[in-house]
Design a protein around this motif. Structure first.
Motif, mmCIF file in Angstrom:
data_model
loop_
_atom_site.group_PDB
_atom_site.id
_atom_site.type_symbol
_atom_site.label_atom_id
_atom_site.label_comp_id
_atom_site.label_asym_id
_atom_site.label_seq_id
_atom_site.Cartn_x
_atom_site.Cartn_y
_atom_site.Cartn_z
ATOM 1 N N UNK A 1 31.387 39.835 24.596
ATOM 2 C CA UNK A 1 32.780 40.159 24.755
ATOM 3 C C UNK A 1 32.984 41.248 25.804
ATOM 4 N N UNK A 2 32.059 42.222 25.833
ATOM 5 C CA UNK A 2 32.148 43.289 26.812
ATOM 6 C C UNK A 2 32.101 42.735 28.229
ATOM 7 N N UNK A 3 31.221 41.777 28.461
ATOM 8 C CA UNK A 3 31.060 41.207 29.805
ATOM 9 C C UNK A 3 32.327 40.469 30.230
ATOM 10 N N UNK A 4 32.932 39.733 29.318
ATOM 11 C CA UNK A 4 34.161 38.996 29.635
ATOM 12 C C UNK A 4 35.281 39.975 29.978
ATOM 13 N N UNK A 5 35.427 41.037 29.173
ATOM 14 C CA UNK A 5 36.457 42.033 29.450
ATOM 15 C C UNK A 5 36.202 42.733 30.774
ATOM 16 N N UNK A 6 34.945 43.019 31.087
ATOM 17 C CA UNK A 6 34.597 43.680 32.332
ATOM 18 C C UNK A 6 34.953 42.783 33.524
ATOM 19 N N UNK A 7 34.600 41.508 33.437
ATOM 20 C CA UNK A 7 34.902 40.560 34.516
ATOM 21 C C UNK A 7 36.408 40.404 34.695
ATOM 22 N N UNK A 8 37.142 40.226 33.591
ATOM 23 C CA UNK A 8 38.602 40.104 33.677
ATOM 24 C C UNK A 8 39.232 41.368 34.255
ATOM 25 N N UNK A 9 38.710 42.522 33.876
ATOM 26 C CA UNK A 9 39.209 43.785 34.422
ATOM 27 C C UNK A 9 39.039 43.862 35.926
ATOM 28 N N UNK A 10 37.886 43.410 36.415
ATOM 29 C CA UNK A 10 37.638 43.432 37.864
ATOM 30 C C UNK A 10 38.537 42.434 38.589
ATOM 31 N N UNK A 11 38.801 41.295 37.968
ATOM 32 C CA UNK A 11 39.715 40.310 38.570
ATOM 33 C C UNK A 11 41.126 40.896 38.654
ATOM 34 N N UNK A 12 41.555 41.570 37.590
ATOM 35 C CA UNK A 12 42.878 42.205 37.590
ATOM 36 C C UNK A 12 42.970 43.242 38.702
ATOM 37 N N UNK A 13 41.939 44.069 38.845
ATOM 38 C CA UNK A 13 41.952 45.092 39.891
ATOM 39 C C UNK A 13 41.946 44.477 41.289
ATOM 40 N N UNK A 14 41.194 43.408 41.475
ATOM 41 C CA UNK A 14 41.159 42.732 42.772
ATOM 42 C C UNK A 14 42.523 42.144 43.114
ATOM 43 N N UNK A 15 43.139 41.441 42.166
ATOM 44 C CA UNK A 15 44.451 40.847 42.415
ATOM 45 C C UNK A 15 45.505 41.927 42.654
ATOM 46 N N UNK A 16 45.406 43.029 41.948
ATOM 47 C CA UNK A 16 46.335 44.131 42.169
ATOM 48 C C UNK A 16 46.166 44.704 43.573
ATOM 49 N N UNK A 17 44.937 44.800 44.037
ATOM 50 C CA UNK A 17 44.679 45.309 45.380
ATOM 51 C C UNK A 17 45.208 44.351 46.443
ATOM 52 N N UNK A 18 44.943 43.071 46.269
ATOM 53 C CA UNK A 18 45.340 42.073 47.263
ATOM 54 C C UNK A 18 46.866 41.927 47.326
ATOM 55 N N UNK A 19 47.511 41.916 46.163
ATOM 56 C CA UNK A 19 48.954 41.685 46.108
ATOM 57 C C UNK A 19 49.716 42.964 45.755
ATOM 58 N N UNK A 20 49.280 44.066 46.292
ATOM 59 C CA UNK A 20 49.903 45.358 46.009
ATOM 60 C C UNK A 20 51.327 45.404 46.561
ATOM 61 N N UNK A 21 52.293 45.910 45.777
ATOM 62 C CA UNK A 21 53.676 45.967 46.268
ATOM 63 C C UNK A 21 53.830 47.024 47.354
#
Length: 118
Positions: A1-21
């Motif tokens: 579960x930790x690995x899944x949360x870690x991966x999802x967290x990194x995806x969220x941060x990447x998408x936030x960086x790419x599509x930053x307002x």
């Protein structure tokens, strides 16, 4: 579960960086006034929390300079629990004179920031 949360967290941060307002641009005097008003605000957050990302995006969109406090730090987490009442993020600490308010829900925080500063 930790690995899944870690991966999802990194995806969220990447998408936030790419599509930053885009940051709201104001005149220097207007920005200085807003900065003085936001000096008494602190956002307790976790870096990869999707609700915290939502609030940080609103902060950026409105061009606000609000202090960001990492709640993963044990001292900050303890302060959040003892002064705010619970360990839940995002949490906006609003200091108005001697009154301190702790606002916990991301939607309520976003609504407050949009009403007060937009």
């Amino acid at each position: 579960m930790f690995i899944i949360r870690w991966i999802l967290g990194r995806i969220i941060l990447l998408l936030n960086f790419v599509f930053s307002p885009k940051k709201l641009k104001r005149e220097a005097s207007a920005q200085a006034t807003i900065d003085a008003q936001t000096k008494s605000l602190q956002l307790y957050q976790y870096q990869a929390c999707p609700f915290c990302v939502k609030v940080r995006r609103d902060i950026r969109r409105n061009g606000l300079n609000i202090a960001i406090v990492d709640a993963k730090n044990e001292q900050n987490k303890q302060q959040l629990a003892s002064l705010g009442g619970k360990v839940q993020v995002p949490c906006l600490r609003i200091e108005e004179g001697e009154n301190i308010t702790w606002m916990y829900e991301s939607s309520a925080i976003s609504e407050y920031l949009n009403k007060r500063f937009a």
